[in-house]
Design a protein around this motif. Structure first.
Motif, PDB file in Angstrom:
ATOM      1  N   THR A  13       1.576 -14.555  87.461  1.00 49.18           N
ATOM      2  CA  THR A  13       0.514 -13.928  88.243  1.00 49.18           C
ATOM      3  C   THR A  13      -0.703 -14.840  88.240  1.00 49.18           C
ATOM      4  N   TYR A  14      -1.258 -15.071  89.412  1.00 48.48           N
ATOM      5  CA  TYR A  14      -2.481 -15.862  89.514  1.00 48.48           C
ATOM      6  C   TYR A  14      -3.667 -14.914  89.644  1.00 48.48           C
ATOM      7  N   ARG A  15      -4.730 -15.275  88.957  1.00 46.38           N
ATOM      8  CA  ARG A  15      -5.922 -14.413  88.948  1.00 46.38           C
ATOM      9  C   ARG A  15      -7.124 -15.163  89.506  1.00 46.38           C
ATOM     10  N   SER A  16      -7.912 -14.461  90.301  1.00 42.12           N
ATOM     11  CA  SER A  16      -9.114 -15.031  90.888  1.00 42.12           C
ATOM     12  C   SER A  16     -10.161 -13.935  90.985  1.00 42.12           C
ATOM     13  N   GLU A  17     -11.307 -14.259  91.578  1.00 44.48           N
ATOM     14  CA  GLU A  17     -12.360 -13.268  91.741  1.00 44.48           C
ATOM     15  C   GLU A  17     -11.893 -12.110  92.620  1.00 44.48           C
ATOM     16  N   GLY A  55      10.317 -26.573  85.545  1.00 46.08           N
ATOM     17  CA  GLY A  55      10.084 -27.923  85.060  1.00 46.08           C
ATOM     18  C   GLY A  55       9.095 -28.018  83.919  1.00 46.08           C
ATOM     19  N   LEU A  56       8.677 -26.883  83.393  1.00 46.42           N
ATOM     20  CA  LEU A  56       7.752 -26.804  82.250  1.00 46.42           C
ATOM     21  C   LEU A  56       6.385 -27.405  82.552  1.00 46.42           C
ATOM     22  N   LEU A  57       6.021 -27.416  83.834  1.00 52.99           N
ATOM     23  CA  LEU A  57       4.684 -27.862  84.212  1.00 52.99           C
ATOM     24  C   LEU A  57       3.671 -26.732  84.088  1.00 52.99           C
ATOM     25  N   GLU A  58       4.154 -25.493  84.130  1.00 50.64           N
ATOM     26  CA  GLU A  58       3.338 -24.311  83.900  1.00 50.64           C
ATOM     27  C   GLU A  58       4.077 -23.418  82.905  1.00 50.64           C
ATOM     28  N   LYS A  59       3.333 -22.509  82.309  1.00 50.16           N
ATOM     29  CA  LYS A  59       3.938 -21.527  81.412  1.00 50.16           C
ATOM     30  C   LYS A  59       3.971 -20.161  82.102  1.00 50.16           C
ATOM     31  N   PRO A  60       5.063 -19.443  81.968  1.00 57.25           N
ATOM     32  CA  PRO A  60       5.132 -18.115  82.591  1.00 57.25           C
ATOM     33  C   PRO A  60       4.256 -17.115  81.854  1.00 57.25           C
ATOM     34  N   ASP A  61       3.871 -16.070  82.553  1.00 58.67           N
ATOM     35  CA  ASP A  61       3.127 -14.986  81.914  1.00 58.67           C
ATOM     36  C   ASP A  61       4.064 -14.057  81.154  1.00 58.67           C
ATOM     37  N   GLY A  62       5.334 -14.106  81.481  1.00 57.16           N
ATOM     38  CA  GLY A  62       6.330 -13.299  80.800  1.00 57.16           C
ATOM     39  C   GLY A  62       7.705 -13.867  81.069  1.00 57.16           C
ATOM     40  N   GLY A  63       8.678 -13.531  80.226  1.00 56.21           N
ATOM     41  CA  GLY A  63      10.024 -14.032  80.396  1.00 56.21           C
ATOM     42  C   GLY A  63      10.248 -15.347  79.672  1.00 56.21           C
ATOM     43  N   GLN A  64      11.440 -15.911  79.868  1.00 51.67           N
ATOM     44  CA  GLN A  64      11.836 -17.120  79.162  1.00 51.67           C
ATOM     45  C   GLN A  64      12.344 -18.183  80.125  1.00 51.67           C
ATOM     46  N   VAL A  65      12.054 -19.442  79.777  1.00 48.07           N
ATOM     47  CA  VAL A  65      12.636 -20.603  80.455  1.00 48.07           C
ATOM     48  C   VAL A  65      13.392 -21.396  79.403  1.00 48.07           C
ATOM     49  N   LEU A  66      14.710 -21.524  79.592  1.00 47.30           N
ATOM     50  CA  LEU A  66      15.544 -22.244  78.640  1.00 47.30           C
ATOM     51  C   LEU A  66      16.134 -23.474  79.305  1.00 47.30           C
ATOM     52  N   VAL A  67      15.965 -24.638  78.675  1.00 46.87           N
ATOM     53  CA  VAL A  67      16.540 -25.889  79.150  1.00 46.87           C
ATOM     54  C   VAL A  67      17.555 -26.350  78.124  1.00 46.87           C
TER      55      VAL A  67
END
Length: 225
Positions: A13-17, A55-67
């Motif tokens: 989720t992206y957050r802004s004003e 690609g592990l350039l960002e981190k998720p707000d929830g869940g898992q990324v497995l490589v």
């Protein structure tokens, strides 16, 4: 089968004003070694976000990324960087080659950053460039290469460290139809030969049809065609 990439309930989720904008609402996706998956979805649905998270350039707000079975969320920043360097290859719509280095040097550099001996790195670079029909162009600077040749070099560079996962964002989007088809066929053959799991975002239905399966994003989740 060998699972090279797994996304489990991935959220972003992206957050802004203006408030919160959920983009990914629980993505589940598994890629096996040697499998090539097309990601086809309209602009603005989260394709680039998904590729960045995979690609592990960002981190998720929830869940898992497995490589390759390793949960990236449990790793330090240094360990995540090492996985990106050693296990993940990236190809973008624009080649992003270093203009002051020859084709072979562009493919050698990521290997040397990973600690490989210069001679061994150059031997592998020449092997990859030859596989893409560029043996006669290996000592040329990018500015002396055609668009298709530049993108071939970029793909060879992405494969230089023998990644387990290849992520590509419209890799032939800047090429004419004929060149795109040829470059893409070489990409498919090389990925399959080396047993790489590939996730390729494309708007081209003809290219998508040549892959093993196609998925899309709908309301923040993966849907298989």
């Amino acid at each position: 089968m060998n699972e090279s990439l797994q996304l489990r309930g991935v959220q972003r989720t992206y957050r802004s004003e203006g408030g919160a904008l959920p983009v990914l609402r629980g993505v589940d996706l598994t890629l096996q070694a040697g499998e090539i998956v097309a990601l086809v979805a309209p602009s603005g649905t989260g394709k680039s976000t998904l590729l960045h998270l995979a690609g592990l350039l960002e981190k998720p707000d929830g869940g898992q990324v497995l490589v390759a079975g390793r949960d990236a969320g449990a790793l330090s920043d240094g360990e995540r960087t090492a996985i990106r360097r050693d296990s993940i290859g990236f190809v973008y719509q624009f080649h992003h080659l270093l203009g002051e280095f020859t084709a072979v040097e562009n493919v050698v550099l990521p290997q040397m950053i990973a600690g490989k001996d210069r001679r061994a790195a150059e031997a592998r670079a020449l092997t990859l460039l030859t596989a893409f029909g560029l043996q006669a162009r290996a000592r040329h600077l990018p500015g002396k290469l055609s668009g298709g040749e530049q993108q071939r070099v970029a793909i060879a560079r992405a494969l230089a460290n023998a990644p387990k996962v290849l992520l590509a964002d419209e890799p032939t989007g800047n090429l004419d139809v004929g060149t795109a088809s040829l470059v893409f066929e070489e990409l498919l053959q090389t990925v399959r030969t080396h047993g790489v799991a590939a996730l390729i975002a494309t708007h081209n239905p003809d290219l998508a049809a040549r892959m093993d399966r196609t998925v899309t994003l709908h309301e923040g989740r993966i849907v298989e065609y």
